[in-house]
Design a protein around this motif. Sequence first.
Motif, short mmCIF file in Angstrom:
data_model
loop_
_atom_site.label_atom_id
_atom_site.label_comp_id
_atom_site.label_asym_id
_atom_site.label_seq_id
_atom_site.Cartn_x
_atom_site.Cartn_y
_atom_site.Cartn_z
N SER A 271 -6.91 21.84 -26.22
CA SER A 271 -7.51 22.69 -26.26
C SER A 271 -9.38 22.16 -27.25
CB SER A 271 -7.21 23.88 -27.22
OG SER A 271 -8.71 24.77 -27.71
N LEU A 272 -10.47 22.60 -26.39
CA LEU A 272 -11.18 22.92 -27.25
C LEU A 272 -11.70 23.50 -27.74
CD1 LEU A 272 -13.11 20.09 -24.92
CD2 LEU A 272 -12.26 19.18 -26.41
N ASP A 273 -12.35 23.37 -29.58
CA ASP A 273 -12.24 24.56 -30.15
C ASP A 273 -13.77 25.17 -30.21
OD1 ASP A 273 -9.82 24.08 -30.20
OD2 ASP A 273 -9.13 25.13 -31.52
N HIS A 274 -13.68 25.72 -30.52
CA HIS A 274 -15.73 26.91 -30.70
C HIS A 274 -16.15 26.78 -29.93
CE1 HIS A 274 -15.27 27.37 -35.45
NE2 HIS A 274 -15.00 25.91 -35.59
N MET A 275 -16.96 25.86 -29.13
CA MET A 275 -18.55 25.58 -27.80
C MET A 275 -18.91 26.72 -27.62
SD MET A 275 -15.92 23.85 -26.15
CE MET A 275 -15.35 23.68 -24.13
N ASP A 276 -19.75 27.01 -28.86
CA ASP A 276 -21.25 27.49 -29.04
C ASP A 276 -22.19 27.22 -28.11
OD1 ASP A 276 -18.98 28.69 -30.98
OD2 ASP A 276 -20.49 29.78 -32.27
N VAL A 292 -7.73 23.98 -22.76
CA VAL A 292 -8.04 25.52 -22.70
C VAL A 292 -9.62 25.17 -24.00
CG1 VAL A 292 -7.59 27.63 -24.40
CG2 VAL A 292 -5.42 26.18 -22.92
N ALA A 293 -10.26 26.69 -23.70
CA ALA A 293 -11.73 26.48 -24.85
C ALA A 293 -11.16 27.57 -25.34
CB ALA A 293 -12.71 26.65 -24.01
N THR A 294 -10.62 26.97 -27.20
CA THR A 294 -10.95 28.00 -28.28
C THR A 294 -12.61 28.89 -28.63
OG1 THR A 294 -8.66 27.44 -28.14
CG2 THR A 294 -8.95 28.56 -30.59
N LEU A 295 -12.04 30.05 -28.88
CA LEU A 295 -13.48 30.32 -29.49
C LEU A 295 -12.98 31.81 -30.61
CD1 LEU A 295 -15.01 31.99 -25.90
CD2 LEU A 295 -14.95 29.84 -26.78
N LEU A 296 -14.16 31.15 -31.27
CA LEU A 296 -13.80 31.90 -33.05
C LEU A 296 -14.74 32.77 -33.16
CD1 LEU A 296 -12.44 28.25 -34.14
CD2 LEU A 296 -11.19 29.71 -33.15
N PRO A 297 -14.48 34.15 -32.36
CA PRO A 297 -15.36 34.49 -33.25
C PRO A 297 -16.07 35.13 -34.61
CG PRO A 297 -14.42 35.92 -31.70
CD PRO A 297 -13.53 34.39 -31.54
N ALA A 298 -14.85 34.95 -35.09
CA ALA A 298 -14.57 35.31 -36.92
C ALA A 298 -15.50 34.63 -37.24
CB ALA A 298 -13.75 35.48 -37.37
N PHE A 302 -18.99 35.97 -40.21
CA PHE A 302 -18.50 35.73 -41.32
C PHE A 302 -20.01 34.82 -41.80
CE2 PHE A 302 -17.06 33.81 -45.37
CZ PHE A 302 -16.79 34.97 -46.10
N LEU A 303 -20.51 33.89 -41.01
CA LEU A 303 -21.48 32.78 -41.26
C LEU A 303 -22.68 33.69 -40.54
CD1 LEU A 303 -20.07 29.49 -40.06
CD2 LEU A 303 -20.89 30.42 -42.00
N GLY A 304 -22.14 35.02 -40.27
CA GLY A 304 -23.45 35.90 -39.96
C GLY A 304 -24.55 35.66 -38.70
N LEU A 305 -24.33 35.06 -38.01
CA LEU A 305 -24.98 34.60 -36.62
C LEU A 305 -25.44 35.45 -35.75
CD1 LEU A 305 -23.08 31.43 -36.31
CD2 LEU A 305 -24.94 31.08 -37.73
N ASP A 306 -26.32 35.43 -35.30
CA ASP A 306 -26.51 36.46 -34.21
C ASP A 306 -25.74 36.12 -33.01
OD1 ASP A 306 -28.61 37.52 -36.05
OD2 ASP A 306 -30.52 35.64 -35.14
N HIS A 347 -19.13 40.75 -29.45
CA HIS A 347 -20.38 40.38 -29.18
C HIS A 347 -20.01 39.52 -28.46
CE1 HIS A 347 -21.67 41.04 -33.30
NE2 HIS A 347 -20.92 42.42 -33.85
N MET A 348 -19.09 38.91 -27.42
CA MET A 348 -18.65 38.51 -26.92
C MET A 348 -18.56 39.05 -25.36
SD MET A 348 -16.41 34.86 -28.36
CE MET A 348 -15.16 35.67 -28.70
N LYS A 349 -18.54 40.14 -25.63
CA LYS A 349 -18.79 40.83 -24.28
C LYS A 349 -17.21 40.33 -23.30
CE LYS A 349 -22.51 42.43 -25.66
NZ LYS A 349 -21.95 43.31 -26.43
N MET A 350 -15.73 40.36 -23.77
CA MET A 350 -14.45 40.32 -23.36
C MET A 350 -14.15 41.77 -22.89
SD MET A 350 -13.30 36.71 -24.94
CE MET A 350 -12.08 36.96 -24.17
N SER A 351 -13.65 41.74 -21.56
CA SER A 351 -12.85 42.84 -21.97
C SER A 351 -12.10 42.97 -22.94
CB SER A 351 -12.22 43.60 -20.63
OG SER A 351 -11.03 42.44 -20.47
N PRO A 352 -11.13 44.51 -23.32
CA PRO A 352 -10.06 44.14 -24.37
C PRO A 352 -8.89 43.56 -23.39
CG PRO A 352 -11.17 46.75 -24.48
CD PRO A 352 -11.65 45.64 -23.09
N ALA A 353 -8.78 43.58 -22.01
CA ALA A 353 -7.77 43.19 -21.53
C ALA A 353 -7.71 40.93 -21.81
CB ALA A 353 -7.48 43.62 -20.26
N GLU A 354 -9.44 40.96 -21.75
CA GLU A 354 -8.79 39.77 -21.36
C GLU A 354 -8.71 39.11 -22.41
OE1 GLU A 354 -12.58 38.90 -18.13
OE2 GLU A 354 -13.39 39.76 -20.20
N ALA A 355 -9.18 39.76 -24.08
CA ALA A 355 -9.00 39.53 -25.01
C ALA A 355 -8.02 39.36 -26.43
CB ALA A 355 -9.81 40.58 -26.73
#
Length: 406
Positions: A271-276, A292-298, A302-306, A347-355
Amino acid sequence: MLFLTHASQLLTLRCESGDSAPRRGTQMRELGIVEDGAVLVADGKIIAVGTTDEVAKHELARKADDVDCSYNVVLPGFVDSHTHPVFTAPRLIDFEERVAGASYEEIAEAGGGIRASLRGVRDASTGTLATHVRQALDEMAAQGTTTVEAKSGYGLSFAAEMKSLEAIREAAHQWPGTVVPTLLGAHVIAPEHRDNPKEYVRIICDDMIPTAAKLKLAAFVDVFCERGAFTMEQSQRILRSAVEHNLGVRAHVCQLTPAKLAPLMEFHPASLDHMDFVSDEDVAVLAKLDTVATLLPAANYFLGLDAFAPARKLIDAGVPVALATDYNPGTAPTPSMPFVLSAACTHMKMSPAEAIVAAAYNGACALRLQGRKGSLEPGKDADIAIFDATDYRELAYWFGRRYSQE
Ligand SMILES: [Zn+2]
């Protein structure tokens, strides 16, 4: 033996293709939903899955304890494939300063950030650290998580990193779920080696990795490949040592700045993680691989990023995407995968099923555990989450909610 019956929706996460590759593209929407669903469990393994009527015909169903799951959504327990639970105290000053306008790097420069957690970890006993890890695992379980990847990384010396991994092992023994330990000695350069980072990299490669491998204290080695942490060359050296010691490989990359991924790919990271800040060229490369691309939107929240990681671009290009909490005291103090589902959708426009697929099946792939975890199929581990909801979309819809969880 347990017989879960009459689930409003049973999400098996079984895929039409039937193979065990990470899910990509439209496969990330396949939830394998069974209405009035049932699961039969014996000795910690799934025996049968289907409608309540179908599974009731199984010879063992009559002997099993019945659990009525009417008005529940039942799904594979979440696989939180990226957490940093070995720390002793929240970082409240960092939090307050960031809210007042300081950046991640300014806080690190001022002695906050990762190094602020270091003193607490170095001074604590293994037992104290294990208690903190165990508390975090319990909070994660209360939010539907049954498998957790847990990193060291706040000790930053040979002794303190080994102690952190031992604390993870001790906590894991007391917890009914599954814990996958990762050595993250390469979180930042230890303060005493700031003028000689080469020496710290040597300690990681020559001392930490061989010992963690020998004592089976870690399944993976992770590295924070980022400006202010480890360069690409240092990261390669560390990952090469991991491969030489038969440990799996993963990396934090493209969180704060862009990086080319090719130098990491030779180590076949799980896995490669964050990937912003992943580039379009690397998105095209990843679409052909099982990394896998592991995304960490929390963390972004929390950092208040746009800006958030480009989940749509990754999924639409065919890259397998996972979601995880990044549970840690500096940038993502949350144990909640349902919160992560919410952030991924809003915030990332994933569908609930994809999430949900990203948080369970692809999370298992990010740990190379999809043979045992991540879907409800006969023969797999009986890691099951039961939510007070009647529609799976509620898991991403309600946020900050308390679930009564089993
Ligand atoms: Zn992290």
